[in-house]
Design an enzyme around this catalytic site. Sequence first.
Site, PDB file in Angstrom:
ATOM      1  N   GLU A 168      -0.324 -29.248 -34.814  1.00 41.30           N
ATOM      2  CA  GLU A 168      -0.827 -27.938 -34.372  1.00 41.30           C
ATOM      3  C   GLU A 168      -0.086 -27.523 -33.119  1.00 41.30           C
ATOM      4  OE1 GLU A 168      -5.092 -28.160 -34.053  1.00 41.30           O
ATOM      5  OE2 GLU A 168      -5.375 -27.675 -36.161  1.00 41.30           O
ATOM      6  N   HIS A 196      -9.063 -17.110 -29.654  1.00 44.22           N
ATOM      7  CA  HIS A 196      -8.226 -17.567 -30.774  1.00 44.22           C
ATOM      8  C   HIS A 196      -7.440 -16.368 -31.281  1.00 44.22           C
ATOM      9  CE1 HIS A 196      -6.912 -19.395 -34.490  1.00 44.22           C
ATOM     10  NE2 HIS A 196      -7.421 -20.559 -34.080  1.00 44.22           N
ATOM     11  N   ARG A 232      -1.774 -21.077 -27.292  1.00 33.98           N
ATOM     12  CA  ARG A 232      -2.735 -20.157 -27.899  1.00 33.98           C
ATOM     13  C   ARG A 232      -2.952 -18.891 -27.071  1.00 33.98           C
ATOM     14  NH1 ARG A 232      -8.085 -22.988 -30.199  1.00 33.98           N
ATOM     15  NH2 ARG A 232      -6.636 -23.764 -31.743  1.00 33.98           N
ATOM     16  N   HIS A 280     -13.417 -17.859 -28.628  1.00 34.46           N
ATOM     17  CA  HIS A 280     -13.412 -19.023 -29.521  1.00 34.46           C
ATOM     18  C   HIS A 280     -13.962 -20.269 -28.841  1.00 34.46           C
ATOM     19  CE1 HIS A 280     -11.976 -21.551 -32.774  1.00 34.46           C
ATOM     20  NE2 HIS A 280     -11.214 -22.256 -31.952  1.00 34.46           N
ATOM     21  N   ARG A 339      -7.327 -24.924 -23.579  1.00 32.62           N
ATOM     22  CA  ARG A 339      -7.554 -26.143 -24.367  1.00 32.62           C
ATOM     23  C   ARG A 339      -6.497 -26.314 -25.448  1.00 32.62           C
ATOM     24  NH1 ARG A 339      -9.984 -26.989 -29.267  1.00 32.62           N
ATOM     25  NH2 ARG A 339     -10.545 -24.792 -29.334  1.00 32.62           N
TER      26      ARG A 339
HETATM   27  C1  SIN Z   1      -8.042 -23.789 -35.531  1.00 31.67           C
HETATM   28  O1  SIN Z   1      -8.212 -24.422 -36.568  1.00 31.67           O
HETATM   29  O2  SIN Z   1      -7.192 -22.921 -35.397  1.00 31.67           O
HETATM   30  C2  SIN Z   1      -8.960 -24.056 -34.373  1.00 31.67           C
HETATM   31  C3  SIN Z   1      -8.789 -25.431 -33.919  1.00 31.67           C
HETATM   32  C4  SIN Z   1      -9.314 -25.560 -32.540  1.00 31.67           C
HETATM   33  O3  SIN Z   1      -9.787 -24.586 -31.971  1.00 31.67           O
HETATM   34  O4  SIN Z   1      -9.193 -26.668 -31.987  1.00 31.67           O
END
Ligand code: SIN
Length: 550
Positions: free
Chosen positions: A126, A246, A292, A351, A386
């Site tokens: 990620e 998010h 993010r 988020h 985060r």
């Molecule tokens: C996501 O799946 O994009 C969110 C994951 C997260 O907020 O840690």
Amino acid sequence: MANVGIKNTHPAPSASEGDVVIIGAGLAGLFTALKLAPLPVTVISEAPLGDGASSAWAQGGIAAALGEGDTPEDHAADTIRAGAGLVDPAIAQLLAENAGSRIHDLLSYGVPFDRDLEGTLKLSREAAHGKRRIVRVKGDMAGQAIMAALIATARKTPSIRVLEHLSAKSLEISDNRITGVDLWPSGTWGHEEPFRLMAQAVVLATGGIGGLYSVTTNPESSRGEGLAMGAEAGAILADTEFVQFHPTAIDIGAYPAPLATEALRGEGAILVNRSGDRFMVNIHSDAELAPRDIVARAVHDEKQSGRGAFLDCRAAIGDRFADKFPTVYAKCRDAGIDPVRELIPVAPAAHYHMGGILTDANGRSSVDGLWACGEVASTGAHGANRLASNSLLEAIVFAARIAEDIHSVVPLSPLKAYSDCIPSTRADVSKVPRLQNAMDRLRMLMTEHAGVVRNENGLAGLIKEIDALEQVDTKSRTFRNLLTASRSIAAAALERNESRGCHFRSDFPETNPKFARRSNMQLSGATGSRINAIEPNNQERHIESGAAIS
Ligand code: SIN
């Protein structure tokens, strides 16, 4: 560690002083309860177990340095880098080091993490993680699967009593020590007399604050009531200005907004505007996998400019969509979008709250007998931003530590037959139009002025509006909690005259090294209309509502 001001000693109470009470039945609450077994605990759940917990909605997985060539030190380094100078390095290391053991706990509770053909846990990547280190369940179903396993295990655990359809809205304290929890039937505005549960130890595990915003990926019930309860009981709050947005909530006008997981971008999905321009490539060298906050601001800018923002999964995922991302696929189809062939409209959404009740490495708050776990806590693990898939990890790592800490101060008593007279009827959800309208207004104001982009005028005006909203209803405990939580975010955002991580001030667009420290604050006065900002050297400053701080 860098946390300040936590000096409580938790003298061992006698068993007759009451229960261990956990407020919240998401991942943090249930994991703590399971780790406390066989110590009897009461878990307060607003909804039937599993409903209304944001953990169950998590599409990402859990980060853990389990892959070849990966180490907890690498994981901690990525966490620290993402946090824009405010992560407590000792806490980041603690999180990364404990990840493997906690994943094994989840496996023992029956969580079916994805495995490869050899049976090894599959690890995915990620944004802002230097390595593949996310364990998942069926692509985007980790939250649901983890909660199902925990609920089944908790139901079989005799030491865990779950009280459903009750909502905690305030804590009773005496001499800076917790003595009880006040409960109301869920869905009410807290006008009636509460039911009081005596408690010698309370764990707040109430989740985040997304429900204070008009666009959020959180359940509506995640609206900062735990934060407010802790603050009103005297707990120090930290980093409340840091709200993570998010970048890719599915923009179909639904409340809450369904999430299109970041893993889609991890698989190669791209962001485009209405003209088909891939706007992230001009903004960051990692394009869609930039941190993010940067992606969220870019999506916000495209939308504000009228160009629109869309996730294009056609080339990267295409026909594999339903199989790889069943949750997102179903949400898109429900909204009449075919993500295999069409673009998904996206918007930034509140988020995750990095701020919360300041806790130490054992999850203790500054109030004796009060611990905080999961999103409601501010452990120092996330700083100003985060890292993806560190939130479920933080919840389980700290749940285990909190349980160990409580075990060390609360004697193990035999299982008991509870004699509390718990109200058994479900109250009708009180429809109070003036409060519903005020709530809608609060959400609109928070989105506008304490959202992705902030400035001094907007934040100062927001605090004045929050003060004015207080007059709508001075008797509702719920509404008071929502205003207190909102005020704590706005006041800290107004105080931080810089941009850092997810806190972006258009009037101070640069990061200022002078502000490279976590923020701390405490409510003063019964109404909470003033907030003291606590400097690291413990000199206090008042934040008067509506006033700018230099
Ligand atoms: C996501 O799946 O994009 C969110 C994951 C997260 O907020 O840690």
